[in-house]
Design an enzyme around this catalytic site. Structure first.
Site, PDB file in Angstrom:
ATOM      1  N   LYS A  50       0.855  -1.331  -0.090  1.00 25.28           N
ATOM      2  CA  LYS A  50      -0.074   0.039   0.093  1.00 25.28           C
ATOM      3  C   LYS A  50       0.753   1.260   0.220  1.00 25.28           C
ATOM      4  O   LYS A  50       0.532   2.157  -0.645  1.00 25.28           O
ATOM      5  CB  LYS A  50      -1.152  -0.068   1.217  1.00 25.28           C
ATOM      6  CG  LYS A  50      -1.942  -1.205   1.133  1.00 25.28           C
ATOM      7  CD  LYS A  50      -2.780  -1.451   2.417  1.00 25.28           C
ATOM      8  CE  LYS A  50      -3.523  -2.641   2.166  1.00 25.28           C
ATOM      9  NZ  LYS A  50      -4.336  -3.022   3.645  1.00 25.28           N
ATOM     10  N   GLN A  94      -4.759  -1.743  10.230  1.00 24.06           N
ATOM     11  CA  GLN A  94      -4.514  -3.073   9.422  1.00 24.06           C
ATOM     12  C   GLN A  94      -4.674  -4.031  10.137  1.00 24.06           C
ATOM     13  O   GLN A  94      -4.857  -4.093  11.466  1.00 24.06           O
ATOM     14  CB  GLN A  94      -2.801  -3.074   9.190  1.00 24.06           C
ATOM     15  CG  GLN A  94      -2.505  -4.285   8.304  1.00 24.06           C
ATOM     16  CD  GLN A  94      -3.096  -4.019   7.028  1.00 24.06           C
ATOM     17  OE1 GLN A  94      -3.616  -3.238   6.411  1.00 24.06           O
ATOM     18  NE2 GLN A  94      -3.239  -5.421   6.188  1.00 24.06           N
ATOM     19  N   ASP A 117     -11.431   2.086   4.085  1.00 28.00           N
ATOM     20  CA  ASP A 117     -11.342   0.270   4.286  1.00 28.00           C
ATOM     21  C   ASP A 117     -12.975   0.107   3.957  1.00 28.00           C
ATOM     22  O   ASP A 117     -13.149  -1.293   3.992  1.00 28.00           O
ATOM     23  CB  ASP A 117     -10.707  -0.046   5.492  1.00 28.00           C
ATOM     24  CG  ASP A 117      -9.666  -0.691   5.529  1.00 28.00           C
ATOM     25  OD1 ASP A 117      -9.459  -1.425   4.241  1.00 28.00           O
ATOM     26  OD2 ASP A 117      -9.434  -1.280   6.524  1.00 28.00           O
TER      27      ASP A 117
END
Ligand code: GUN
Length: 279
Positions: A50, A94, A117
């Site tokens: 990312k 994450q 997300d």
């Protein structure tokens, strides 16, 4: 039948080029912040991908690392700080978090306007109400691949073997929103082989090698492999790729299928968040 390969790598490259052109025209660049807790090796790999993508697109990237002994309060304090930081347009934690932590509580402290997300209750709830303003990256990448190859989902029997909030649940919502008939399966589901063998589209994210085999799919089924398994330094998915190619109509490879789409969809979400925040 020889399956057509759903080339996520190539599609992702094309989408990245378009994103890069858009970012180049912006005077202030979009920024993504990722909160990382502990040192899960798979997470490390994903976060680095990312970061690399952000940088190659000209976006800003901020990483906040914590040891797994950190308290939830300290993580939430950092998230609250980043919620207010104007340089941060997209903010994510994450996953997986250490087992002792309350993932939903931590994720829900992200301002939903920055939830690139798509995992806060607000964003996921909107998705289930057919409001797809911010969609989790992997499910979004799967839908984009199906669209790219004009694979219809309306009225089709789709089986998803994965019930996570990152993959299975949002994918089920996206497919329901597109009038597919969705069967959402998991480790307690019974007669899985029989269910898989009846499906027009199979989306598998179990992390078990050879979970999808030639003998348990229907002739002409569409196979989407969301599994990532690393063995002997090689990355592979849930699907017995070579054999299944002989019976499926379309199939995603691993690597080079859903994986690259996930990263570019996240970048698309960051850019979209930035544009919304400027309105
Ligand atoms: N871990 C693996 N994939 C993902 C993802 O898409 N989002 C988050 N937050 N964590 C992940």
């Amino acid at each position: 039948m020889t399956a057509i390969i759903l080339d996520g790598k190539n599609l992702a490259l094309r989408l990245e080029r378009k994103l890069k052109e858009q970012v180049e025209l912006m005077t202030s660049k979009p920024g993504l912040a990722i909160v990382v807790v502990g040192n899960d090796p798979a997470s490390e790999l994903y976060v680095r991908k990312k970061e690399k993508s952000c940088k190659s697109l000209g976006m800003n990237f901020f990483r906040y690392n914590f040891s797994e002994n950190i308290t939830e309060d300290k993580i939430i304090t950092t998230i609250n700080f980043l919620n207010k930081d104007h340089k941060v347009n997209g903010l994510m934690v994450q996953l997986p978090l250490p087992k002792t932590m309350d993932t939903v509580n931590i994720t829900n402290s992200i301002d939903h306007h920055k939830d690139v997300d798509g995992l806060t209750s607000r964003t996921l709830g909107d998705l289930f109400q057919r409001n797809e303003w911010q969609v989790p990256a992997t499910p979004k990448g799967v839908i984009r691949l199906l669209e790219e190859y004009s694979i219809p989902v309306t009225g089709k029997d789709v089986i998803i073997i994965n019930r996570s909030s990152i993959v299975g649940k949002p994918l089920a919502a996206l497919l329901l929103n597109r009038n597919a008939t969705v069967t959402l399966c998991h480790s307690f589901s019974q007669d899985l082989d029989s269910k898989i063998s009846k499906a027009d589209i199979i989306i598998s994210g179990t992390g078990k090698p050879s979970f999808i085999r030639k003998d348990n799919i229907k002739e002409g089924a569409v196979i989407i492999d969301v599994g990532i398994i690393k063995t002997d330094g090689k990355v592979r998915g849930d699907v017995d790729f070579v054999d299944v190619c002989e019976k499926a109509s379309y199939i995603t490879p691993v690597p080079g299928g859903v994986g690259p789409m996930t990263v570019v969809m996240l970048m698309e979400n960051v850019l979209a968040a930035k544009l919304r925040q400027e309105r």
